[in-house]
Design a protein around this motif. Sequence first.
Motif, mmCIF file in Angstrom:
data_model
loop_
_atom_site.group_PDB
_atom_site.id
_atom_site.type_symbol
_atom_site.label_atom_id
_atom_site.label_comp_id
_atom_site.label_asym_id
_atom_site.label_seq_id
_atom_site.Cartn_x
_atom_site.Cartn_y
_atom_site.Cartn_z
ATOM 1 N N GLN A 1 0.816 -1.210 0.000
ATOM 2 C CA GLN A 1 0.000 0.000 0.000
ATOM 3 C C GLN A 1 0.851 1.262 0.000
ATOM 4 O OE1 GLN A 1 -3.151 -1.483 3.120
ATOM 5 N NE2 GLN A 1 -4.045 0.006 1.715
ATOM 6 N N TRP A 2 1.479 1.518 -1.121
ATOM 7 C CA TRP A 2 2.331 2.691 -1.256
ATOM 8 C C TRP A 2 1.548 3.987 -1.054
ATOM 9 C CZ3 TRP A 2 1.238 6.176 -5.206
ATOM 10 C CH2 TRP A 2 0.414 5.712 -6.233
ATOM 11 N N VAL A 3 0.263 3.945 -1.318
ATOM 12 C CA VAL A 3 -0.574 5.143 -1.190
ATOM 13 C C VAL A 3 -0.603 5.645 0.251
ATOM 14 C CG1 VAL A 3 -2.916 6.037 -1.445
ATOM 15 C CG2 VAL A 3 -1.976 4.498 -3.171
ATOM 16 N N LEU A 4 -0.607 4.737 1.220
ATOM 17 C CA LEU A 4 -0.669 5.153 2.622
ATOM 18 C C LEU A 4 0.534 5.996 2.999
ATOM 19 C CD1 LEU A 4 -1.861 1.874 4.392
ATOM 20 C CD2 LEU A 4 -3.246 3.732 3.438
ATOM 21 N N ASP A 5 1.677 5.658 2.445
ATOM 22 C CA ASP A 5 2.893 6.393 2.768
ATOM 23 C C ASP A 5 2.939 7.744 2.076
ATOM 24 O OD1 ASP A 5 4.486 4.448 4.444
ATOM 25 O OD2 ASP A 5 4.100 3.207 2.691
ATOM 26 N N VAL A 6 2.675 7.763 0.791
ATOM 27 C CA VAL A 6 2.790 9.035 0.079
ATOM 28 C C VAL A 6 1.710 10.016 0.500
ATOM 29 C CG1 VAL A 6 3.905 7.963 -1.905
ATOM 30 C CG2 VAL A 6 1.429 8.289 -1.930
ATOM 31 N N PHE A 7 0.593 9.521 1.019
ATOM 32 C CA PHE A 7 -0.467 10.402 1.502
ATOM 33 C C PHE A 7 -0.358 10.687 3.006
ATOM 34 C CE2 PHE A 7 -3.858 9.517 -1.994
ATOM 35 C CZ PHE A 7 -3.287 10.507 -2.783
ATOM 36 N N ALA A 8 0.697 10.198 3.645
ATOM 37 C CA ALA A 8 0.905 10.446 5.077
ATOM 38 C C ALA A 8 -0.366 10.154 5.868
ATOM 39 C CB ALA A 8 1.352 11.890 5.302
ATOM 40 N N MET A 9 -0.925 8.974 5.660
ATOM 41 C CA MET A 9 -2.226 8.673 6.251
ATOM 42 C C MET A 9 -2.196 8.570 7.774
ATOM 43 S SD MET A 9 -4.299 9.042 3.909
ATOM 44 C CE MET A 9 -5.697 8.686 4.966
#
Length: 424
Positions: free
Chosen positions: A18-26
């Motif tokens: 889930q690369w999205v969680l990192d780049v979006f600083a979730m």
Amino acid sequence: MLLTSAPTASADYVRDQQWVLDVFAMKDTWAETQGEGVTVAVVDSGVDATHPDLAGQVLAGKDFTGGGNAHEDKMGHGTVMASIIAGHGHGPGNASGMMGLAPKAKILPLRAIRTEKDPMHDETWAAAVRYAVDQGAKVINMSFGNDGGKTLSDGRAAIAYAQAHDVVVVAAAGNDGSIAVDEPAALPGVVAVGAVDKSGNRWDGSNTGKGLTLMAPGVEILGADTTRSQQYSLSRGTSDAAAFVSATAALVRSKYPELTAGQVINRLVKSASFLGHKGLKAPDEEYGYGIIRPRQAVTMDIPVGPKKNPLGQLTVATPPSSEASEKTAPATQTSFRSLVVLGGGIAAVMVVGVIAWVVTRSRRSAGSGPGSGAGTPPHSYGYPPHPSAGYQYYPNTPPQQGYTPGQAPQHPNPYAQRPPHQGQ
């Protein structure tokens, strides 16, 4: 920083995808809100509530295909969308498995299609939309399109009904790479979503054109998928991107419950950014108003703005009744094969440890233009057939070979850049 620049290491191989969680600083975003108190309707192929990453998040919903169960998902697509929106992981501290952007939002599953071969009738999904409004959903996710066709009166009336009742309606722009946004995404007031890759560049299959609103991640997207023996799959497409926008809308509605749907959309638009793409003026026909930024959508100091929808309003003189909407429509209406946006219409089975990608770029067999041609097998438009053998079950998998999210990126991360928002 707009977003974090590098993913963190994790012992869970599914979470690592889930690369999205990192780049979006979730993690920082979830300190503000996790979507509490918001119901997101998923008009799709059903949602399997038995997946551990969705346990407790899925409401009863309703099947509009003819007496079935909204918790049955033969295609897997609706379950993937639900997990992108409200997956909460599982295990100690929910440290394993799939996390959605709004893990405390509730999912209202509305089954409008059973199999990929079935037609997706306007009357059917329209009845689902109206039901979602009546059940109190504040966001409606529609990860499907009609392959360049026009939305019929039932569909237009249903969307108008949702907009009139303060609901954010989100739809996928389409996966043909066409210079035209599919309806219903292209209709006034609907948030039309295209897809970008890890570099923040438009995915080449994402439709463009007038009416495009926002962009969101749509390449190598993890989703909970009970049609796979591994329980997860990776996919690409504007379908996934739409789900990310719906989840972000849920975060905003949870953080600012006093805002109207139009004011929520205003925050989504004003907090978006073109990131590294210079010289664009919003709305741009390839990037709309920019790429979503969930953290900024809930933390930026943005004027409330007018109550009305900044994208316009769809009005219909005499909307049909809910009962009439549930009738079966003629087979000449919208086909679910146009739900190319179905899991992206291009998907791959995720084997944690070794990922087997099955990428299909063909258009519909009856279509025209690049990539089309007669004889394309039906599964090319949705999920590919199950692998025959040789795959291990999650979580008993060896360390992943090949793509490793914990590795340093080989190119500058555009999500870590800090350009000014363009085109407000």
